[in-house]
Scaffold this active site. Structure first.
Site, PDB file in Angstrom:
ATOM      1  CE1 TYR A 167      -4.139  -1.752   0.761  1.00 13.16           C
ATOM      2  CE2 TYR A 167      -2.681  -3.305   1.914  1.00 13.16           C
ATOM      3  CZ  TYR A 167      -3.590  -3.086   1.578  1.00 13.16           C
ATOM      4  OH  TYR A 167      -4.853  -4.045   1.672  1.00 13.16           O
ATOM      5  CE  LYS A 168       1.751   1.529   5.054  1.00  8.55           C
ATOM      6  NZ  LYS A 168       1.920   1.172   6.368  1.00  8.55           N
TER       7      LYS A 168
END
Ligand SMILES: *Cc1c(COP(=O)(O)O)cnc(C)c1O
Length: 445
Positions: A199-200
């Site tokens: 996600y990052k």
């Protein structure tokens, strides 16, 4: 009313399609080249293997610290940090009430006790005005969290930490490349930690990073990362003699290579997030009742998440903030906007803190201090700002690259459409609709 105006939640035509969104992470030639380098080398693992070592050098340089270690998660990097500075049983570790659980559970994993501080109502980061009241003679460390891509107020937090001789471990898991007064976050405190999960802003699939300028913390963390096993100084071989308590927190070559390839594009992709977010902020601020995220002038936000809040009074409707947010969220979701909450409550409101049941379902680690008459109270009413945020916010997904102006314009159009007919949205507030992004948007299976 034409079908274009009729809200999708009431049977009208949605503004967006799922195919308007492009997924994250972006996978291109650099990813393939570096992944193939691993496969061609035949080296897939090892604490000092080439990709891991290169990522450590490159990330230390990017953040501006002397040292970096990779780990197999951001959570591991946080726990390793507390272990490296010597936090132990009965120590207290202060973090923000609005964060991901790992900012607090890392303290539990070190037999220490998390203490929470409410957030600033504009930045959603730890409120420095409320920090000193949380410090006791047992406090050992502060974990400020750079939430959703925005730096915490580091000057004030560092000053309070120095005054009370506390360690500062930055949780920069959501803020790769974010700056505070021109300095990269994760390089300001004693140790900075990052996540490399899918996600990052800097994805590696999974993984984490640990940054420090201290040779002492580096050497301690190297031991902790690999079972506490000593390395023979002459032969450079492991001698299978653990001198301290350690864990297995090593990363591996494939995620490290992927993260290195992504790092080549981090600034470019962050610039796209910033442009998309600034455009949304400019446009959504025109709608009464929509509160876009705030970024103080001394910071560069990197918009890991784009957070908007809703204010029923400003929108001119009679509903509680929570009911209004749910109504707008569901109506937007039906228009095809990928919106939905991330944290639904302040972290101290979670069951684990309400029950205080830790190791083996026992009352440890809290019992270490509660046996001495010290009480830990996680009553959520102590965190009214975090609670009000959780009632009223949603995340607008899709600000990541390669999404651009075309998608942002459709999102803005959907907001205008919903806010032009709030009574209909509110009439559907109890519909069985479950807003949120699908895993595929973020490369999750
Ligand atoms: C993602 C995240 C973590 C943990 O990272 P993992 O790599 O998933 O373990 C820690 N803190 C915050 C604030 C995060 O968002």
């Amino acid at each position: 009313m034409s079908n274009a105006d009729k809200l999708a939640i009431a049977g009208g035509t949605p503004v967006l399609k799922r195919s308007d969104y492009q997924n994250w992470p972006i996978i291109g030639p650099d990813d393939r080249r570096l992944i193939n380098e691993v496969l061609d080398s035949g080296i897939v693992a090892g604490g000092t293997a080439p990709q891991v070592a290169a990522l450590e050098r490159e990330w230390a340089e990017y953040i501006g610290t002397k040292y970096c270690l990779t780990t197999n998660s951001g959570t591991a990097a946080l726990h390793m940090s507390l272990a490296a500075v010597g936090v132990g049983p009965g120590d207290e570790v202060i973090t923000s009430a609005f964060t991901f659980l790992a900012s607090a559970s890392c303290a539990l994993h070190q037999n220490a006790i998390p203490v929470f501080v409410d957030i600033d109502p504009r930045t959603y980061c730890m409120d420095p005005d409320k920090l000193e009241a949380a410090i006791t003679e047992r406090t050992k460390a502060i974990i400020p969290v750079h939430i959703q891509g925005l730096s915490a107020d580091m000057d004030r937090i560092m000053a309070i930490a120095r005054k009370h001789h506390l360690y500062v471990i930055e949780d920069a898991c959501q803020a790769h490349g974010a700056t505070y007064k021109g300095r990269k976050v994760g390089g300001i405190g004693d140790i900075g930690t990052f996540s490399l999960n899918n996600y990052k802003n800097l994805p590696g699939g999974e993984g984490g990073l640990f940054n420090t300028n201290s040779l002492e913390y580096l050497e301690k963390a190297m031991l902790i990362r690999c079972f506490g096993d000593e390395i023979d100084e002459v032969s450079h071989r492991r001698i299978y003699n653990a001198s301290i308590l350690g864990y297995m927190y090593r990363n591996q070559e494939l995620p490290a290579a992927f993260a290195r390839a992504q790092l080549l594009h981090l600034d470019e992709y962050n610039a796209i997030r910033i442009a998309n977010a600034n455009y949304l902020t400019q446009e959504l601020a025109k709608i009464p009742g929509v509160i876009p995220p705030y970024c103080p002038p001394e910071c560069q936000h990197v918009y890991f998440m784009y957070n908007v809040r809703f204010d029923p009074t400003a929108a001119g409707v009679d509903a509680s903030p929570r009911r209004f947010r749910i109504a707008v969220e569901k109506a937007l979701y039906r228009e095809g906007v990928l919106v939905g909450q991330w944290q639904t409550m302040p972290v101290p409101a979670q069951d684990i803190f309400q029950s205080k049941l830790g190791y083996g379902g026992s009352s440890f680690p809290w019992a270490v201090n509660e046996a001495k008459g010290i009480k830990y109270n996680y009553d959520p009413n102590q965190f009214p700002v975090a609670q009000a945020l959780c009632d009223s916010y949603t995340i607008v997904h899709g600000v990541h690259a390669p999404n651009g102006r075309e998608l942002m314009d459709k999102i803005v159009a959907a907001f205008h459409k919903v806010f032009a007919d709030l009574p209909t949205a509110l009439a559907h507030a109890d519909d069985a609709i479950y807003p949120g992004a699908d895993g595929r948007l973020y490369g999750a299976g």
